[in-house]
Design a protein around this motif. Structure first.
Motif, PDB file in Angstrom:
ATOM      1  N   HIS A 134       0.812  -1.219   0.000  1.00 34.75           N
ATOM      2  CA  HIS A 134       0.000   0.000   0.000  1.00 34.75           C
ATOM      3  C   HIS A 134       0.850   1.276   0.000  1.00 34.75           C
ATOM      4  O   HIS A 134       0.327   2.369  -0.237  1.00 34.75           O
ATOM      5  CB  HIS A 134      -0.926   0.013   1.223  1.00 34.75           C
ATOM      6  CG  HIS A 134      -1.834  -1.176   1.295  1.00 34.75           C
ATOM      7  ND1 HIS A 134      -2.751  -1.471   0.317  1.00 34.75           N
ATOM      8  CD2 HIS A 134      -1.954  -2.155   2.235  1.00 34.75           C
ATOM      9  CE1 HIS A 134      -3.402  -2.580   0.657  1.00 34.75           C
ATOM     10  NE2 HIS A 134      -2.934  -3.012   1.812  1.00 34.75           N
ATOM     11  N   PHE A 135       2.150   1.116   0.280  1.00 34.83           N
ATOM     12  CA  PHE A 135       3.015   2.302   0.340  1.00 34.83           C
ATOM     13  C   PHE A 135       4.013   2.376  -0.814  1.00 34.83           C
ATOM     14  O   PHE A 135       4.689   3.389  -0.973  1.00 34.83           O
ATOM     15  CB  PHE A 135       3.765   2.319   1.677  1.00 34.83           C
ATOM     16  CG  PHE A 135       2.893   2.633   2.855  1.00 34.83           C
ATOM     17  CD1 PHE A 135       2.597   3.945   3.194  1.00 34.83           C
ATOM     18  CD2 PHE A 135       2.338   1.612   3.619  1.00 34.83           C
ATOM     19  CE1 PHE A 135       1.781   4.248   4.281  1.00 34.83           C
ATOM     20  CE2 PHE A 135       1.524   1.897   4.698  1.00 34.83           C
ATOM     21  CZ  PHE A 135       1.242   3.215   5.035  1.00 34.83           C
ATOM     22  N   ARG A 136       4.118   1.302  -1.625  1.00 39.41           N
ATOM     23  CA  ARG A 136       5.043   1.351  -2.762  1.00 39.41           C
ATOM     24  C   ARG A 136       4.572   2.401  -3.756  1.00 39.41           C
ATOM     25  O   ARG A 136       3.420   2.394  -4.190  1.00 39.41           O
ATOM     26  CB  ARG A 136       5.116  -0.007  -3.459  1.00 39.41           C
ATOM     27  CG  ARG A 136       5.692  -1.105  -2.590  1.00 39.41           C
ATOM     28  CD  ARG A 136       5.899  -2.386  -3.390  1.00 39.41           C
ATOM     29  NE  ARG A 136       6.013  -3.540  -2.503  1.00 39.41           N
ATOM     30  CZ  ARG A 136       7.124  -3.869  -1.850  1.00 39.41           C
ATOM     31  NH1 ARG A 136       8.214  -3.134  -2.004  1.00 39.41           N
ATOM     32  NH2 ARG A 136       7.149  -4.935  -1.062  1.00 39.41           N
ATOM     33  N   GLY A 137       5.477   3.302  -4.119  1.00 39.37           N
ATOM     34  CA  GLY A 137       5.139   4.339  -5.089  1.00 39.37           C
ATOM     35  C   GLY A 137       4.098   5.314  -4.610  1.00 39.37           C
ATOM     36  O   GLY A 137       3.462   5.998  -5.411  1.00 39.37           O
ATOM     37  N   SER A 138       3.883   5.387  -3.287  1.00 37.10           N
ATOM     38  CA  SER A 138       2.845   6.277  -2.744  1.00 37.10           C
ATOM     39  C   SER A 138       3.391   7.689  -2.553  1.00 37.10           C
ATOM     40  O   SER A 138       4.586   7.949  -2.733  1.00 37.10           O
ATOM     41  CB  SER A 138       2.352   5.744  -1.396  1.00 37.10           C
ATOM     42  OG  SER A 138       3.347   5.920  -0.397  1.00 37.10           O
ATOM     43  N   GLY A 139       2.499   8.567  -2.120  1.00 39.73           N
ATOM     44  CA  GLY A 139       2.903   9.952  -1.877  1.00 39.73           C
ATOM     45  C   GLY A 139       3.634  10.137  -0.565  1.00 39.73           C
ATOM     46  O   GLY A 139       4.105  11.242  -0.263  1.00 39.73           O
ATOM     47  N   PHE A 140       3.744   9.078   0.241  1.00 38.82           N
ATOM     48  CA  PHE A 140       4.510   9.185   1.481  1.00 38.82           C
ATOM     49  C   PHE A 140       5.943   8.746   1.189  1.00 38.82           C
ATOM     50  O   PHE A 140       6.280   7.565   1.199  1.00 38.82           O
ATOM     51  CB  PHE A 140       3.881   8.327   2.572  1.00 38.82           C
ATOM     52  CG  PHE A 140       4.478   8.564   3.938  1.00 38.82           C
ATOM     53  CD1 PHE A 140       4.403   9.811   4.541  1.00 38.82           C
ATOM     54  CD2 PHE A 140       5.124   7.549   4.616  1.00 38.82           C
ATOM     55  CE1 PHE A 140       4.962  10.039   5.789  1.00 38.82           C
ATOM     56  CE2 PHE A 140       5.683   7.757   5.870  1.00 38.82           C
ATOM     57  CZ  PHE A 140       5.603   9.013   6.453  1.00 38.82           C
ATOM     58  N   LYS A 183      -3.348  11.771   4.337  1.00 34.05           N
ATOM     59  CA  LYS A 183      -3.297  12.857   3.354  1.00 34.05           C
ATOM     60  C   LYS A 183      -2.265  12.577   2.271  1.00 34.05           C
ATOM     61  O   LYS A 183      -2.449  12.934   1.105  1.00 34.05           O
ATOM     62  CB  LYS A 183      -2.960  14.178   4.059  1.00 34.05           C
ATOM     63  CG  LYS A 183      -4.074  14.671   4.985  1.00 34.05           C
ATOM     64  CD  LYS A 183      -3.652  15.949   5.696  1.00 34.05           C
ATOM     65  CE  LYS A 183      -4.741  16.416   6.654  1.00 34.05           C
ATOM     66  NZ  LYS A 183      -4.324  17.609   7.429  1.00 34.05           N
ATOM     67  N   ASN A 184      -1.153  11.928   2.643  1.00 37.20           N
ATOM     68  CA  ASN A 184      -0.077  11.684   1.695  1.00 37.20           C
ATOM     69  C   ASN A 184      -0.370  10.542   0.727  1.00 37.20           C
ATOM     70  O   ASN A 184       0.064  10.579  -0.425  1.00 37.20           O
ATOM     71  CB  ASN A 184       1.227  11.399   2.434  1.00 37.20           C
ATOM     72  CG  ASN A 184       1.922  12.661   2.900  1.00 37.20           C
ATOM     73  OD1 ASN A 184       2.574  13.356   2.119  1.00 37.20           O
ATOM     74  ND2 ASN A 184       1.772  12.989   4.177  1.00 37.20           N
ATOM     75  N   ILE A 185      -1.084   9.502   1.161  1.00 39.00           N
ATOM     76  CA  ILE A 185      -1.259   8.337   0.287  1.00 39.00           C
ATOM     77  C   ILE A 185      -2.636   8.299  -0.377  1.00 39.00           C
ATOM     78  O   ILE A 185      -2.863   7.488  -1.280  1.00 39.00           O
ATOM     79  CB  ILE A 185      -0.998   7.010   1.057  1.00 39.00           C
ATOM     80  CG1 ILE A 185      -2.042   6.779   2.147  1.00 39.00           C
ATOM     81  CG2 ILE A 185       0.401   7.004   1.645  1.00 39.00           C
ATOM     82  CD1 ILE A 185      -1.908   5.428   2.850  1.00 39.00           C
ATOM     83  N   THR A 238      -5.714   4.307   1.704  1.00 35.77           N
ATOM     84  CA  THR A 238      -6.122   4.216   3.109  1.00 35.77           C
ATOM     85  C   THR A 238      -7.315   3.281   3.278  1.00 35.77           C
ATOM     86  O   THR A 238      -7.400   2.539   4.262  1.00 35.77           O
ATOM     87  CB  THR A 238      -6.471   5.613   3.686  1.00 35.77           C
ATOM     88  OG1 THR A 238      -7.454   6.231   2.859  1.00 35.77           O
ATOM     89  CG2 THR A 238      -5.248   6.491   3.778  1.00 35.77           C
ATOM     90  N   GLU A 239      -8.217   3.283   2.298  1.00 39.39           N
ATOM     91  CA  GLU A 239      -9.365   2.384   2.364  1.00 39.39           C
ATOM     92  C   GLU A 239      -8.918   0.933   2.232  1.00 39.39           C
ATOM     93  O   GLU A 239      -9.433   0.029   2.920  1.00 39.39           O
ATOM     94  CB  GLU A 239     -10.379   2.736   1.279  1.00 39.39           C
ATOM     95  CG  GLU A 239     -11.602   1.817   1.203  1.00 39.39           C
ATOM     96  CD  GLU A 239     -12.443   1.793   2.473  1.00 39.39           C
ATOM     97  OE1 GLU A 239     -13.255   0.866   2.620  1.00 39.39           O
ATOM     98  OE2 GLU A 239     -12.274   2.689   3.335  1.00 39.39           O
ATOM     99  N   ALA A 240      -7.932   0.690   1.369  1.00 43.14           N
ATOM    100  CA  ALA A 240      -7.410  -0.671   1.210  1.00 43.14           C
ATOM    101  C   ALA A 240      -6.747  -1.149   2.507  1.00 43.14           C
ATOM    102  O   ALA A 240      -6.894  -2.311   2.903  1.00 43.14           O
ATOM    103  CB  ALA A 240      -6.420  -0.705   0.053  1.00 43.14           C
TER     104      ALA A 240
END
Length: 617
Positions: free
Chosen positions: A305-311, A399-401, A406-408
């Protein structure tokens, strides 16, 4: 009549009214009620109230006694007035009128008060341990310890075990801690060692043809102290069996411990089902190999869920090999105040912080911004049923991702409105321990951890080897005497993939039992040590007796050891192991009462051919 007592201070009842009795004990406290002196007289068994008035010939002597004087009294048993009966005491219906008193041992001014629950510095309690042990809670703890050991012995005998004693003076053997060395007078320059555990001896007992062995064994390890570990010595229930597999050991020790916890657990629930959890899963789910299963929180990997995310912090971290992101669900923790507290916890643990997301009921404001309409219009749509307020994610991470990620995460973790999740990332071995402590704090603060329960779990499939990150060398991570799963074939592959038939039993966050099915084949033993950098000559030198015994028809065997001090600590609901050890050391491994360790005399050093060399700064 006996020189000191006809009854203990717990025996007298209304059936004894009118009898002449003799009691001995300690003055627990003295009360002066208008010229009538009342003494709570205490011995190991209980308390009896005695009294004296000016009509008694003993009154002048009774006036002189003070707290913790040891006295003998002769007197008559009288019934208390109905309104003065003390239902909390077995002797609460009676009192003894003193006719004669003898001071058996007067007491100077006390460095600590025995009566009551006053707190004293540890140094004072340990220096005057014989006074500390007079306190009611300490009497109960030590009595329980004795009763637990007796019950363990009975239960082991009932299962067909016999108790055999192994040596206290032996050779040095690596068991994962420092040895206490003992210099030899007859062999100058050579040293014995106090056994860290009877490990090799109990295996040799199996090689000797004794099928079942147990011992309540003293063990000696020069370790750094912790609240749940003594820095010098401890006792364990040590057992070993021949011709067994791992499950046989489990089936043997479970009824013993289950029975002990039911007998002495004060009515707490004792789990009957003891799950078997792999070491790998325990580290992932709980951040420790001694999980507290009263806490229902299970951590999960959420890296995708965080790979390539805005965080960016997590996204860049995941570009490195061997890294991952884990989430700690926090049902009921969905408030900014609680999330900020946990963030502060992470900072105290040495981390920059701990990311979090919490879910709350969607606000009309956020829908208005999303749809480009007014809040009033949103409220009207909600009232008409055209819009239903769902949940929304809050916090910096959300806010970042973005809402989809976040729902996932929410769905994966099974969370909803009023819940939160906390996130840690990096190489698991670096952050696992902190994540485990955070899980514990979350469970405690949110009231998720079930009290009044003993929850057990077997941790299995321990890796035998680990690699040093700096040197790249392979060494034993856990017990070197464990049989590798897969035998010799397993040792021909990557050592880091080798699992052992080794197991621990965890209860409420503590390790209570550790054991293994042993490596009883000499060729496998040599290969196992070779992978860790130990040559054949070194194995023969350090474990010669065991290695040689395996050449003469050694049976498959295995066993375990259960920490008695730690078991009693849990049963007595204490947080520090020193509360259940009769004469413990302090945090610096010092016996303040007996002044140990002490300086040897020159004569002692000469006899041992030793010289003390002062340490250079």
């Amino acid at each position: 009549m006996h020189a000191y007592r006809s009854h203990t201070c717990a025996e007298l009842t209304k059936d004894n009214v009118g009898e002449k009795v003799r009691l001995s004990g300690w003055v627990h406290r003295v009360r002066d009620h208008g010229g009538i002196l009342f003494i709570d007289l205490r011995d190991h068994y209980g308390v009896t109230q005695v009294l004296c008035d000016p009509d008694s010939a003993a009154f002048a002597d009774v006036e002189k006694v003070r707290s913790e004087w040891c006295i003998r009294i002769d007197g008559e048993v009288k019934a208390r007035d109905p309104e003065l009966i003390n239902p909390k005491l077995p002797t609460g219906e009676v009192e003894v009128f003193v006719r004669e008193i003898e001071v058996l041992g007067a007491s100077e001014e006390l460095p600590l008060i025995v009566f009551g629950d006053q707190e004293y510095p540890e140094e004072t309690r340990l220096r005057y341990r014989y006074l500390d042990l007079r306190r009611e809670v300490m009497q109960k703890n030590m009595t329980m310890r004795s009763d637990v050991v007796a019950s363990i012995r009975r239960r082991m005998w009932d299962q067909g075990f016999r108790e055999y004693q192994t040596p206290i003076i032996t050779a040095s053997s690596p068991e994962g801690a420092r040895d206490f060395l003992v210099p030899s007078r007859l062999h100058p320059g050579k040293f014995y060692a106090l056994p860290q555990a009877p490990q090799q001896f109990k295996q040799l007992i199996m090689a000797s043809g004794f099928d079942k062995y147990f011992q309540v064994a003293p063990c000696f390890r020069d370790e750094d102290p912790r609240a749940d570990r003594s820095p010098t010595d401890f006792y364990q229930l040590d057992l070993e069996m021949s011709f067994v597999e791992q499950q046989d050991v489990f089936d043997t020790i479970q009824p013993v411990l289950e029975g002990i916890f039911e007998e002495f657990g004060g009515g707490h629930k004792v789990d009957k089902h003891w799950p078997q959890i792999s070491y790998k899963d325990a580290a992932l789910w709980y951040g420790t190999d001694k999980p507290d299963l009263r806490n229902p929180i299970k951590m999960q990997v959420v890296s995708d869920h965080f790979r390539g995310s805005g965080f960016a912090i997590f996204a860049k971290l995941l570009e490195q090999d061997g890294t991952e992101i884990r989430a700690i669900p926090a049902p009921g923790g969905g408030s900014r105040k609680f999330c900020d507290r946990m963030n502060s916890f992470a900072q105290k643990e040495g981390l920059p912080g701990m990311g979090y997301i919490f879910w709350r009921k969607q606000s009309p404001d956020s829908i208005a911004q999303e749809r480009g309409i007014t809040v009033k219009e949103v409220n009207a749509l909600v009232k008409s049923g055209e819009i239903t307020l769902g949940n929304e994610a809050a916090g910096p991470l959300a806010k970042n991702i973005g809402p989809e990620r976040t729902e996932a995460i929410r769905q994966q973790l099974g969370l909803g409105v009023g819940d939160a999740a906390f996130f840690l990332g990096g190489k698991p071995k670096v952050f696992e321990a902190v994540a485990g402590r955070a899980r514990t704090v979350i469970g405690d603060e949110l009231g998720l951890t079930e009290q009044n329960r003993f929850a057990f779990a077997w941790i299995v499939d321990f890796p035998i080897y680990e690699k040093d990150e700096e040197t790249g060398e392979v060494d034993f991570e856990h017990n070197p005497f464990s049989m590798p799963q897969g035998g010799m074939d397993a040792l021909n592959g990557d050592p880091l993939d080798v699992l052992g038939y080794q197991y621990d039993l965890a209860c409420n966050g503590y390790e209570l039992v550790s054991g293994a099915i042993r490596n009883h084949k000499p060729e496998i033993m040599l290969k196992a040590f070779e992978l860790a950098g130990y040559g054949e000559d070194e194995v023969k030198e350090r474990f010669g007796a065991l290695y040689q015994a395996f050449h003469y028809g050694a049976p498959p065997h295995g066993g375990c050891a259960a920490g008695i001090d730690r078991i009693v600590m849990l049963l007595a609901d204490q947080q520090n192991i020193r509360e259940v050890i009769m004469f413990p050391m302090n945090q610096r491994a010092e016996d303040l009462m007996m002044n140990a360790p002490s300086d040897p005399t020159n004569e002692q050093l000469r006899e041992l051919s030793l010289r003390v060399v002062e340490q250079q700064d």
